[in-house]
Design a protein around this motif. Structure first.
Motif, PDB file in Angstrom:
ATOM      1  N   GLU A  82       0.833  -1.207   0.000  1.00  0.00           N
ATOM      2  CA  GLU A  82       0.000   0.000   0.000  1.00  0.00           C
ATOM      3  C   GLU A  82       0.867   1.256   0.000  1.00  0.00           C
ATOM      4  O   GLU A  82       0.560   2.232  -0.701  1.00  0.00           O
ATOM      5  CB  GLU A  82      -0.927  -0.018   1.213  1.00  0.00           C
ATOM      6  CG  GLU A  82      -1.914   1.133   1.249  1.00  0.00           C
ATOM      7  CD  GLU A  82      -2.894   1.022   2.391  1.00  0.00           C
ATOM      8  OE1 GLU A  82      -3.779   1.891   2.481  1.00  0.00           O
ATOM      9  OE2 GLU A  82      -2.788   0.079   3.193  1.00  0.00           O
ATOM     10  N   LYS A  83       1.950   1.221   0.760  1.00  0.00           N
ATOM     11  CA  LYS A  83       2.873   2.362   0.795  1.00  0.00           C
ATOM     12  C   LYS A  83       3.499   2.599  -0.582  1.00  0.00           C
ATOM     13  O   LYS A  83       3.558   3.740  -1.068  1.00  0.00           O
ATOM     14  CB  LYS A  83       3.968   2.104   1.829  1.00  0.00           C
ATOM     15  CG  LYS A  83       5.063   3.166   1.853  1.00  0.00           C
ATOM     16  CD  LYS A  83       6.177   2.788   2.824  1.00  0.00           C
ATOM     17  CE  LYS A  83       7.331   3.768   2.749  1.00  0.00           C
ATOM     18  NZ  LYS A  83       8.448   3.402   3.633  1.00  0.00           N
ATOM     19  N   VAL A  84       3.959   1.531  -1.219  1.00  0.00           N
ATOM     20  CA  VAL A  84       4.574   1.655  -2.538  1.00  0.00           C
ATOM     21  C   VAL A  84       3.545   2.106  -3.571  1.00  0.00           C
ATOM     22  O   VAL A  84       3.856   2.909  -4.461  1.00  0.00           O
ATOM     23  CB  VAL A  84       5.219   0.313  -2.950  1.00  0.00           C
ATOM     24  CG1 VAL A  84       5.696   0.360  -4.393  1.00  0.00           C
ATOM     25  CG2 VAL A  84       6.389  -0.016  -2.025  1.00  0.00           C
ATOM     26  N   ARG A  85       2.321   1.613  -3.447  1.00  0.00           N
ATOM     27  CA  ARG A  85       1.251   2.032  -4.356  1.00  0.00           C
ATOM     28  C   ARG A  85       1.012   3.542  -4.247  1.00  0.00           C
ATOM     29  O   ARG A  85       0.834   4.220  -5.269  1.00  0.00           O
ATOM     30  CB  ARG A  85      -0.037   1.272  -4.025  1.00  0.00           C
ATOM     31  CG  ARG A  85      -1.230   1.655  -4.885  1.00  0.00           C
ATOM     32  CD  ARG A  85      -2.452   0.813  -4.547  1.00  0.00           C
ATOM     33  NE  ARG A  85      -2.951   1.055  -3.203  1.00  0.00           N
ATOM     34  CZ  ARG A  85      -4.002   0.435  -2.686  1.00  0.00           C
ATOM     35  NH1 ARG A  85      -4.638  -0.484  -3.400  1.00  0.00           N
ATOM     36  NH2 ARG A  85      -4.416   0.705  -1.466  1.00  0.00           N
ATOM     37  N   THR A  86       1.029   4.064  -3.035  1.00  0.00           N
ATOM     38  CA  THR A  86       0.857   5.498  -2.820  1.00  0.00           C
ATOM     39  C   THR A  86       2.017   6.278  -3.429  1.00  0.00           C
ATOM     40  O   THR A  86       1.820   7.341  -4.040  1.00  0.00           O
ATOM     41  CB  THR A  86       0.743   5.797  -1.317  1.00  0.00           C
ATOM     42  OG1 THR A  86      -0.393   5.104  -0.782  1.00  0.00           O
ATOM     43  CG2 THR A  86       0.580   7.286  -1.072  1.00  0.00           C
TER      44      THR A  86
ATOM     45  N   ALA B  32       3.819   5.353  -5.965  1.00  0.00           N
ATOM     46  CA  ALA B  32       3.671   5.303  -7.423  1.00  0.00           C
ATOM     47  C   ALA B  32       2.653   6.339  -7.895  1.00  0.00           C
ATOM     48  O   ALA B  32       2.870   7.038  -8.891  1.00  0.00           O
ATOM     49  CB  ALA B  32       3.257   3.898  -7.861  1.00  0.00           C
ATOM     50  N   LEU B  33       1.538   6.453  -7.178  1.00  0.00           N
ATOM     51  CA  LEU B  33       0.522   7.433  -7.545  1.00  0.00           C
ATOM     52  C   LEU B  33       1.080   8.854  -7.432  1.00  0.00           C
ATOM     53  O   LEU B  33       0.845   9.693  -8.313  1.00  0.00           O
ATOM     54  CB  LEU B  33      -0.713   7.281  -6.655  1.00  0.00           C
ATOM     55  CG  LEU B  33      -1.838   8.293  -6.889  1.00  0.00           C
ATOM     56  CD1 LEU B  33      -2.331   8.240  -8.332  1.00  0.00           C
ATOM     57  CD2 LEU B  33      -2.990   8.047  -5.918  1.00  0.00           C
TER      58      LEU B  33
ATOM     59  N   SER C 208       2.941  13.817 -10.050  1.00  0.00           N
ATOM     60  CA  SER C 208       3.984  14.826 -10.225  1.00  0.00           C
ATOM     61  C   SER C 208       4.430  14.959 -11.680  1.00  0.00           C
ATOM     62  O   SER C 208       4.956  16.000 -12.076  1.00  0.00           O
ATOM     63  CB  SER C 208       5.193  14.485  -9.355  1.00  0.00           C
ATOM     64  OG  SER C 208       5.903  13.358  -9.858  1.00  0.00           O
ATOM     65  N   LYS C 209       4.223  13.919 -12.480  1.00  0.00           N
ATOM     66  CA  LYS C 209       4.680  13.930 -13.873  1.00  0.00           C
ATOM     67  C   LYS C 209       3.630  14.455 -14.844  1.00  0.00           C
ATOM     68  O   LYS C 209       3.961  14.959 -15.917  1.00  0.00           O
ATOM     69  CB  LYS C 209       5.088  12.518 -14.312  1.00  0.00           C
ATOM     70  CG  LYS C 209       6.204  11.892 -13.493  1.00  0.00           C
ATOM     71  CD  LYS C 209       7.505  12.633 -13.625  1.00  0.00           C
ATOM     72  CE  LYS C 209       8.623  11.941 -12.859  1.00  0.00           C
ATOM     73  NZ  LYS C 209       9.884  12.696 -12.910  1.00  0.00           N
TER      74      LYS C 209
ATOM     75  N   ALA D  63       4.450   0.370  -9.437  1.00  0.00           N
ATOM     76  CA  ALA D  63       4.523  -0.173  -8.079  1.00  0.00           C
ATOM     77  C   ALA D  63       5.193  -1.547  -8.077  1.00  0.00           C
ATOM     78  O   ALA D  63       6.031  -1.836  -7.212  1.00  0.00           O
ATOM     79  CB  ALA D  63       3.122  -0.265  -7.477  1.00  0.00           C
ATOM     80  N   ALA D  64       4.844  -2.385  -9.056  1.00  0.00           N
ATOM     81  CA  ALA D  64       5.472  -3.707  -9.148  1.00  0.00           C
ATOM     82  C   ALA D  64       6.962  -3.567  -9.413  1.00  0.00           C
ATOM     83  O   ALA D  64       7.788  -4.282  -8.829  1.00  0.00           O
ATOM     84  CB  ALA D  64       4.805  -4.529 -10.254  1.00  0.00           C
ATOM     85  N   GLY D  65       7.333  -2.635 -10.287  1.00  0.00           N
ATOM     86  CA  GLY D  65       8.741  -2.402 -10.576  1.00  0.00           C
ATOM     87  C   GLY D  65       9.502  -1.955  -9.347  1.00  0.00           C
ATOM     88  O   GLY D  65      10.624  -2.408  -9.089  1.00  0.00           O
ATOM     89  N   MET D  66       8.905  -1.062  -8.562  1.00  0.00           N
ATOM     90  CA  MET D  66       9.549  -0.596  -7.339  1.00  0.00           C
ATOM     91  C   MET D  66       9.787  -1.746  -6.367  1.00  0.00           C
ATOM     92  O   MET D  66      10.865  -1.854  -5.751  1.00  0.00           O
ATOM     93  CB  MET D  66       8.677   0.471  -6.666  1.00  0.00           C
ATOM     94  CG  MET D  66       8.654   1.805  -7.380  1.00  0.00           C
ATOM     95  SD  MET D  66       7.503   2.940  -6.542  1.00  0.00           S
ATOM     96  CE  MET D  66       7.826   4.454  -7.440  1.00  0.00           C
TER      97      MET D  66
END
Length: 211
Positions: free
Chosen positions: A103-107, A109-110, A115-116, A139-142
């Protein structure tokens, strides 16, 4: 404008190859509580909640009711106790990473996507499927990049992670160029990845098969 495109944690884990279906079988249970060992339980139905709907238990080939799921200790409670000698099978899903961390990584990624993107038009409902796909890839890549170097039994995690981040960047650049204009697409270059150390503790494998 509030941007909510969150992909289910299940989808992110599946994209990263970190989601597994499990089948455990017992014949020595003499209680209404069954331990699933060291597994980290995962959501099955995609609602980001791990509860009784995500576990299926058969006793002597008959479906029984699960009344509680303790995700902290990997325990499930049945409506009625089981007697030793009865054949018990438990189907559930597991992962090698805690759902709270996904959930943290998903946030993250969002936040990176927000920002982009330089124009609000890209957040129109028609582009939500593409944005969710980008978030899932990122998120999966991270997760895969951060796991690299710590769990040697997972081959090519870093390479696969960077490939997913690269694909996410390409998809986002294309979306920005199409919707916001070519000059703006450069703002999507270079997703950040941060190494937070060993994310995944190794879990012993018992048995697994498809539902």
């Amino acid at each position: 404008m509030k941007h909510e495109i969150n992909q289910p944690i299940k989808d992110i884990l599946q994209e990263a190859g970190l989601y597994h279906r499990q089948l455990l079988e017992f014949n020595d249970v003499n209680s209404s509580v069954i331990s699933l060992g060291d597994y980290i339980l995962a959501d099955v139905n995609g609602d980001d909640t791990i509860d009784v709907k995500d576990v299926r238990v058969l006793v002597d080939n008959k479906l029984v009711k699960v009344t509680e799921v303790d995700t902290t200790n990997a325990l499930i409670t049945l409506e009625k106790p089981v007697v030793s000698g009865q054949e018990v099978s438990v189907r559930f899903a597991s992962s090698s990473v805690e759902p709270e961390y996904v959930e943290k990584v998903r946030t993250e990624a969002l936040s990176e996507i927000i920002s982009k993107i330089p124009c609000e038009a890209a957040w129109a409902e028609e582009y939500n499927p593409t944005l969710r796909y980008i978030q899932r890839l990122m998120a999966a890549g991270m997760l895969l990049v951060r796991d690299y170097g710590f769990n040697e039994d997972i081959e090519n995690t870093s390479k696969d992670g960077y490939k997913k981040l690269e694909l996410a960047s390409e998809k986002l650049n294309t979306l920005i160029a199409t919707v916001c204009g070519e000059a703006c697409s450069r703002s999507a270059q270079g997703f950040a990845t941060r190494d937070d150390g060993d994310l995944f503790s190794k879990r012993p494998h018992i048995s697994s098969e498809d539902w």
